[in-house]
Design a protein around this motif. Structure first.
Motif, PDB file in Angstrom:
ATOM      1  N   GLY A  12     -20.494  -5.421   0.953  1.00  0.00           N
ATOM      2  CA  GLY A  12     -19.716  -4.302   1.466  1.00  0.00           C
ATOM      3  C   GLY A  12     -18.634  -3.912   0.492  1.00  0.00           C
ATOM      4  N   TYR A  13     -17.654  -3.188   0.972  1.00  0.00           N
ATOM      5  CA  TYR A  13     -16.586  -2.677   0.117  1.00  0.00           C
ATOM      6  C   TYR A  13     -15.239  -3.001   0.733  1.00  0.00           C
ATOM      7  N   ASP A  14     -14.203  -2.978  -0.084  1.00  0.00           N
ATOM      8  CA  ASP A  14     -12.884  -3.309   0.434  1.00  0.00           C
ATOM      9  C   ASP A  14     -12.248  -2.083   1.100  1.00  0.00           C
ATOM     10  N   LEU A  15     -11.086  -2.284   1.732  1.00  0.00           N
ATOM     11  CA  LEU A  15     -10.451  -1.206   2.489  1.00  0.00           C
ATOM     12  C   LEU A  15     -10.088  -0.023   1.609  1.00  0.00           C
ATOM     13  N   LYS A  16      -9.801  -0.277   0.354  1.00  0.00           N
ATOM     14  CA  LYS A  16      -9.426   0.787  -0.570  1.00  0.00           C
ATOM     15  C   LYS A  16     -10.535   1.828  -0.717  1.00  0.00           C
ATOM     16  N   SER A  17     -11.778   1.414  -0.505  1.00  0.00           N
ATOM     17  CA  SER A  17     -12.926   2.299  -0.710  1.00  0.00           C
ATOM     18  C   SER A  17     -13.037   3.401   0.332  1.00  0.00           C
ATOM     19  N   ILE A  18     -12.307   3.301   1.436  1.00  0.00           N
ATOM     20  CA  ILE A  18     -12.443   4.333   2.469  1.00  0.00           C
ATOM     21  C   ILE A  18     -12.032   5.704   1.951  1.00  0.00           C
ATOM     22  N   LEU A  19     -11.190   5.753   0.928  1.00  0.00           N
ATOM     23  CA  LEU A  19     -10.750   7.043   0.399  1.00  0.00           C
ATOM     24  C   LEU A  19     -11.863   7.780  -0.340  1.00  0.00           C
ATOM     25  N   SER A  20     -12.947   7.075  -0.658  1.00  0.00           N
ATOM     26  CA  SER A  20     -14.089   7.746  -1.279  1.00  0.00           C
ATOM     27  C   SER A  20     -14.868   8.562  -0.250  1.00  0.00           C
ATOM     28  N   PHE A  21     -14.576   8.378   1.036  1.00  0.00           N
ATOM     29  CA  PHE A  21     -15.289   9.091   2.102  1.00  0.00           C
ATOM     30  C   PHE A  21     -14.620  10.400   2.502  1.00  0.00           C
ATOM     31  N   ARG A  22     -13.532  10.767   1.846  1.00  0.00           N
ATOM     32  CA  ARG A  22     -12.829  12.004   2.168  1.00  0.00           C
ATOM     33  C   ARG A  22     -12.762  12.900   0.934  1.00  0.00           C
ATOM     34  N   GLN A  23     -13.011  14.195   1.123  1.00  0.00           N
ATOM     35  CA  GLN A  23     -12.970  15.181   0.053  1.00  0.00           C
ATOM     36  C   GLN A  23     -11.693  16.008   0.154  1.00  0.00           C
ATOM     37  N   GLY A  24     -11.191  16.444  -0.988  1.00  0.00           N
ATOM     38  CA  GLY A  24      -9.996  17.268  -0.982  1.00  0.00           C
ATOM     39  C   GLY A  24      -9.926  18.163  -2.203  1.00  0.00           C
ATOM     40  N   LYS A  25      -8.995  19.090  -2.187  1.00  0.00           N
ATOM     41  CA  LYS A  25      -8.704  19.942  -3.337  1.00  0.00           C
ATOM     42  C   LYS A  25      -7.356  20.612  -3.102  1.00  0.00           C
ATOM     43  N   GLY A  26      -6.826  21.312  -4.122  1.00  0.00           N
ATOM     44  CA  GLY A  26      -5.567  22.018  -3.950  1.00  0.00           C
ATOM     45  C   GLY A  26      -4.599  21.771  -5.087  1.00  0.00           C
ATOM     46  N   ASP A  27      -3.450  22.435  -5.001  1.00  0.00           N
ATOM     47  CA  ASP A  27      -2.378  22.291  -5.983  1.00  0.00           C
ATOM     48  C   ASP A  27      -1.293  21.386  -5.415  1.00  0.00           C
ATOM     49  N   TYR A  28      -0.816  20.477  -6.237  1.00  0.00           N
ATOM     50  CA  TYR A  28       0.214  19.527  -5.802  1.00  0.00           C
ATOM     51  C   TYR A  28       1.300  19.431  -6.864  1.00  0.00           C
ATOM     52  N   THR A  29       2.550  19.611  -6.438  1.00  0.00           N
ATOM     53  CA  THR A  29       3.697  19.544  -7.330  1.00  0.00           C
ATOM     54  C   THR A  29       4.815  18.753  -6.660  1.00  0.00           C
ATOM     55  N   GLY A  30       5.483  17.897  -7.427  1.00  0.00           N
ATOM     56  CA  GLY A  30       6.595  17.131  -6.878  1.00  0.00           C
ATOM     57  C   GLY A  30       6.704  15.784  -7.551  1.00  0.00           C
ATOM     58  N   LYS A  31       7.479  14.901  -6.958  1.00  0.00           N
ATOM     59  CA  LYS A  31       7.584  13.538  -7.453  1.00  0.00           C
ATOM     60  C   LYS A  31       6.207  12.876  -7.415  1.00  0.00           C
ATOM     61  N   LEU A  32       5.944  12.023  -8.396  1.00  0.00           N
ATOM     62  CA  LEU A  32       4.623  11.410  -8.533  1.00  0.00           C
ATOM     63  C   LEU A  32       4.168  10.744  -7.236  1.00  0.00           C
ATOM     64  N   GLU A  33       5.022   9.902  -6.649  1.00  0.00           N
ATOM     65  CA  GLU A  33       4.639   9.211  -5.424  1.00  0.00           C
ATOM     66  C   GLU A  33       4.390  10.204  -4.292  1.00  0.00           C
ATOM     67  N   THR A  34       5.203  11.241  -4.208  1.00  0.00           N
ATOM     68  CA  THR A  34       5.041  12.246  -3.161  1.00  0.00           C
ATOM     69  C   THR A  34       3.718  12.986  -3.301  1.00  0.00           C
ATOM     70  N   VAL A  35       3.354  13.330  -4.528  1.00  0.00           N
ATOM     71  CA  VAL A  35       2.094  14.022  -4.773  1.00  0.00           C
ATOM     72  C   VAL A  35       0.912  13.165  -4.346  1.00  0.00           C
ATOM     73  N   ILE A  36       0.921  11.901  -4.743  1.00  0.00           N
ATOM     74  CA  ILE A  36      -0.185  11.003  -4.395  1.00  0.00           C
ATOM     75  C   ILE A  36      -0.299  10.847  -2.885  1.00  0.00           C
ATOM     76  N   LYS A  37       0.812  10.617  -2.225  1.00  0.00           N
ATOM     77  CA  LYS A  37       0.775  10.398  -0.779  1.00  0.00           C
ATOM     78  C   LYS A  37       0.482  11.686  -0.017  1.00  0.00           C
ATOM     79  N   SER A  38       0.830  12.832  -0.581  1.00  0.00           N
ATOM     80  CA  SER A  38       0.496  14.102   0.048  1.00  0.00           C
ATOM     81  C   SER A  38      -1.008  14.346   0.017  1.00  0.00           C
ATOM     82  N   ILE A  39      -1.653  13.995  -1.088  1.00  0.00           N
ATOM     83  CA  ILE A  39      -3.107  14.137  -1.179  1.00  0.00           C
ATOM     84  C   ILE A  39      -3.790  13.289  -0.121  1.00  0.00           C
TER      85      ILE A  39
END
Length: 218
Positions: A76-103
């Motif tokens: 199987g896969y670890d918990l981190k792999s669940i993010l491979s099951f979601r698709q996204g797109k868009g423009d993101y601007t801001g502090k690095l941590e904020t951008v990552i967590k916003s996505i």
């Protein structure tokens, strides 16, 4: 002992007869695991999409099969792999941590959420950044693009009944050397394997792979 859990982290079964457990932790992507069972191990629980816990590592079971030696194997896969099951797109601007967590937030809310999934508090760390994803991509690949470029990482772990996402920043090491005479010293890194990967890769970026494979023998 290996625990088999439901989606609410309640124990359904335990496995005590196994040969080895291997966890492959990847810094910029989800990892995987493999459990080599002992022959004639009796598993009464349906393992499909159940959770597994072993020595503080959590994963999602993909299937029960057999090795080339006809030995039963759980993979199987670890918990981190669940993010491979979601698709996204868009423009993101801001502090690095904020951008990552916003996505992550934009693509794991409402009917796209995961059970018990939470995002750690945004501490607004890192520089100002801007990223454009004009084509749909997995959240995992979006984060990989940013993290590789910015020198940070992320993880998804079990904590107090929740699946918690957080960003990992390199630590400044003043009082403890990671290496001495070519050997990794026993430090607080034992508590955070991905933090260890990050600091090793930062120190020797051309010499070490960006994953860590850990095998526990029975």
């Amino acid at each position: 002992m290996i625990k088999i859990l439901d989606s609410d982290f309640k124990i359904l079964d335990t496995i005590t007869r196994y040969s080895s457990v291997t966890w492959t932790k990847r810094f910029y992507e989800g990892g995987s695991f493999s459990v080599q069972l002992s022959k004639n191990t009796d598993i009464k629980t349906d393992l499909d999409k159940k959770l597994i816990c072993h020595k503080g590592n959590y994963g999602i079971i993909q299937y029960l099969g057999e090795s080339s030696a006809s030995v039963p194997v759980i993979k199987g896969y670890d918990l981190k792999s669940i993010l491979s099951f979601r698709q996204g797109k868009g423009d993101y601007t801001g502090k690095l941590e904020t951008v990552i967590k916003s996505i992550v937030s934009d693509n794991t809310e409402g009917n796209r959420s995961f059970p018990h999934f939470v995002i750690a508090e945004d501490l607004k760390r890192g520089p100002e950044v801007a990223y454009n994803f004009d084509k749909s991509a997995s959240v995992e690949n979006m984060l990989k693009t940013i993290c590789e470029a910015e020198g940070v990482g992320y993880d998804v772990i079990y904590k107090e009944g929740n699946i918690v996402f957080d960003v990992i920043f390199p630590k400044t090491i003043n009082h403890t050397e990671i290496f001495r005479n070519g050997n990794i010293q026993k430090t607080d890194y034992a508590k955070n394997q991905l933090q260890l990967i990050m600091d090793i890769v930062k120190r020797f970026p051309l010499r070490l792979p960006r994953e860590l494979r850990i095998t526990h023998a029975r």
